[in-house]
Enzyme design. Structure first.
Site, mmCIF file in Angstrom:
data_model
loop_
_atom_site.group_PDB
_atom_site.id
_atom_site.type_symbol
_atom_site.label_atom_id
_atom_site.label_comp_id
_atom_site.label_asym_id
_atom_site.label_seq_id
_atom_site.Cartn_x
_atom_site.Cartn_y
_atom_site.Cartn_z
ATOM 1 N N LYS A 47 27.357 4.950 -73.008
ATOM 2 C CA LYS A 47 28.443 4.176 -73.564
ATOM 3 C C LYS A 47 29.516 3.873 -72.527
ATOM 4 O O LYS A 47 30.333 2.965 -72.702
ATOM 5 C CB LYS A 47 29.086 4.979 -74.717
ATOM 6 N N GLY A 48 29.552 4.665 -71.475
ATOM 7 C CA GLY A 48 30.694 4.668 -70.555
ATOM 8 C C GLY A 48 31.094 3.331 -69.958
ATOM 9 O O GLY A 48 32.255 3.119 -69.639
ATOM 10 N N ASP A 105 29.597 3.055 -65.190
ATOM 11 C CA ASP A 105 31.000 3.444 -65.137
ATOM 12 C C ASP A 105 31.303 4.297 -63.906
ATOM 13 O O ASP A 105 32.237 4.034 -63.162
ATOM 14 C CB ASP A 105 31.435 4.176 -66.430
ATOM 15 N N ASP A 108 28.216 9.867 -60.165
ATOM 16 C CA ASP A 108 28.631 11.244 -59.887
ATOM 17 C C ASP A 108 27.532 11.934 -59.089
ATOM 18 O O ASP A 108 27.448 11.770 -57.873
ATOM 19 C CB ASP A 108 28.942 11.939 -61.225
ATOM 20 N N LYS A 136 32.098 9.140 -57.075
ATOM 21 C CA LYS A 136 32.563 10.413 -56.494
ATOM 22 C C LYS A 136 31.704 10.655 -55.273
ATOM 23 O O LYS A 136 30.611 11.213 -55.363
ATOM 24 C CB LYS A 136 32.390 11.557 -57.502
ATOM 25 N N PHE A 157 37.398 15.507 -63.190
ATOM 26 C CA PHE A 157 36.830 14.901 -64.390
ATOM 27 C C PHE A 157 37.763 13.807 -64.882
ATOM 28 O O PHE A 157 38.940 14.040 -65.164
ATOM 29 C CB PHE A 157 36.528 15.916 -65.492
ATOM 30 N N ASP A 164 34.481 9.103 -71.204
ATOM 31 C CA ASP A 164 34.864 10.053 -72.238
ATOM 32 C C ASP A 164 34.849 11.501 -71.756
ATOM 33 O O ASP A 164 34.248 11.849 -70.735
ATOM 34 C CB ASP A 164 33.878 9.972 -73.409
ATOM 35 N N ARG A 170 37.867 7.276 -74.613
ATOM 36 C CA ARG A 170 37.231 6.032 -74.141
ATOM 37 C C ARG A 170 38.169 4.837 -74.295
ATOM 38 O O ARG A 170 38.097 3.874 -73.539
ATOM 39 C CB ARG A 170 35.956 5.741 -74.933
HETATM 40 P P1 IMP Z 1 25.453 11.327 -62.715
HETATM 41 O O1 IMP Z 1 24.068 11.253 -63.280
HETATM 42 O O2 IMP Z 1 25.842 12.741 -62.394
HETATM 43 O O3 IMP Z 1 25.701 10.380 -61.571
HETATM 44 O O4 IMP Z 1 26.432 10.978 -63.882
HETATM 45 C C1 IMP Z 1 26.606 9.708 -64.342
HETATM 46 C C2 IMP Z 1 27.166 9.709 -65.748
HETATM 47 O O5 IMP Z 1 27.863 10.918 -66.057
HETATM 48 C C3 IMP Z 1 28.168 8.602 -65.889
HETATM 49 O O6 IMP Z 1 27.558 7.432 -66.346
HETATM 50 C C4 IMP Z 1 29.166 9.160 -66.878
HETATM 51 O O7 IMP Z 1 28.786 8.807 -68.193
HETATM 52 C C5 IMP Z 1 29.095 10.664 -66.704
HETATM 53 N N1 IMP Z 1 30.191 11.170 -65.858
HETATM 54 C C6 IMP Z 1 30.118 11.625 -64.589
HETATM 55 N N2 IMP Z 1 31.303 12.001 -64.126
HETATM 56 C C7 IMP Z 1 32.181 11.760 -65.123
HETATM 57 C C8 IMP Z 1 33.616 11.915 -65.247
HETATM 58 O O8 IMP Z 1 34.352 12.337 -64.334
HETATM 59 N N3 IMP Z 1 34.153 11.553 -66.437
HETATM 60 C C9 IMP Z 1 33.417 11.070 -67.483
HETATM 61 N N4 IMP Z 1 32.080 10.880 -67.397
HETATM 62 C C10 IMP Z 1 31.472 11.236 -66.234
HETATM 63 MG MG MG Z 2 29.474 9.599 -70.383
#
Ligand code: IMP
Ligand code: MG
Length: 180
Positions: A47-48, A105, A108, A136, A157, A164, A170
């Site tokens: 949803k982000g 969005d 990470d 990040k 975070f 969210d 959100r």
């Molecule tokens: P990754 O798979 O670790 O790169 O995470 C990606 C997903 O994790 C993003 O699409 C977000 O939905 C969620 N996410 C990662 N870091 C954050 C944060 O700091 N705040 C909120 N959602 C996050």
């Molecule tokens: Mg999320």
């Protein structure tokens, strides 16, 4: 209700509405330039990225834009990735021989995008790239090359503008750091 208000006060602002708007405009211009005259399928990762997608698609001009959505889940209600990506909603359009741009969005650990690039890539798109509002940088376990990056943000975070924590925040029109 009072609880929610005090939660909101515990945020420290990171990117204002104005900063977000001007970054989206800049990204829209770059995408418009790079895909000028082409057809482009934007795939928003729910949803982000729903607010980012809504603003970004309106900042793209001179490109024939179609949109689609995928929903994935890897976080549950925690602030750390579970490392396992689950498709909650699949694409409804075909990506074969189309230019595809994934709209995310935040990048990470990179686990989500690594999975999605492989999943969509296997369906034979003409091109496949990533546009992420936030990254990040020091956190990436999976090295992901995003063609478009809005902001390199601190390893905190972050919530708001679609992002969210346990489905809250959100709807904030700006981005803030949680727990500060
Ligand atoms: P990754 O798979 O670790 O790169 O995470 C990606 C997903 O994790 C993003 O699409 C977000 O939905 C969620 N996410 C990662 N870091 C954050 C944060 O700091 N705040 C909120 N959602 C996050
Ligand atoms: Mg999320």
């Amino acid at each position: 209700m009072a609880e929610q208000i005090s939660d909101y006060q515990a945020l420290s602002p990171l990117y204002t509405t104005e900063q977000l708007q001007s970054k989206v405009k800049e990204l829209g211009e770059a995408i418009s330039r790079d895909y000028a005259g082409e057809e482009l399928l934007l795939v928003s990762i729910l949803k982000g990225s729903f607010i980012f997608m809504a603003d970004l698609c309106r900042a793209i001009h001179g490109v024939k834009v179609a949109i689609d959505f995928m929903a994935v889940s890897s976080y549950g209600d925690k602030t750390q990735t579970s490392g396992v990506v689950r498709i909650v909603k699949d694409l409804s359009s075909t990506v074969k021989e189309r230019h595809v741009l994934i709209i995310e969005d935040i990048l990470d650990s990179g686990v989500t995008l690594r999975y999605l690039l492989k999943y969509i890539g296997a369906r034979g798109p003409l091109s496949l790239d990533v546009c992420t509002l936030l990254r990040k940088k020091d956190r990436q376990l999976a090295k992901i090359e995003a063609r478009y990056v809005g902001f390199d943000c601190p390893d905190q975070f972050i919530v708001g503008y679609g992002l969210d924590y346990a489905e809250q925040y959100r709807n904030l029109p700006y981005i803030g750091i949680l727990g500060k």
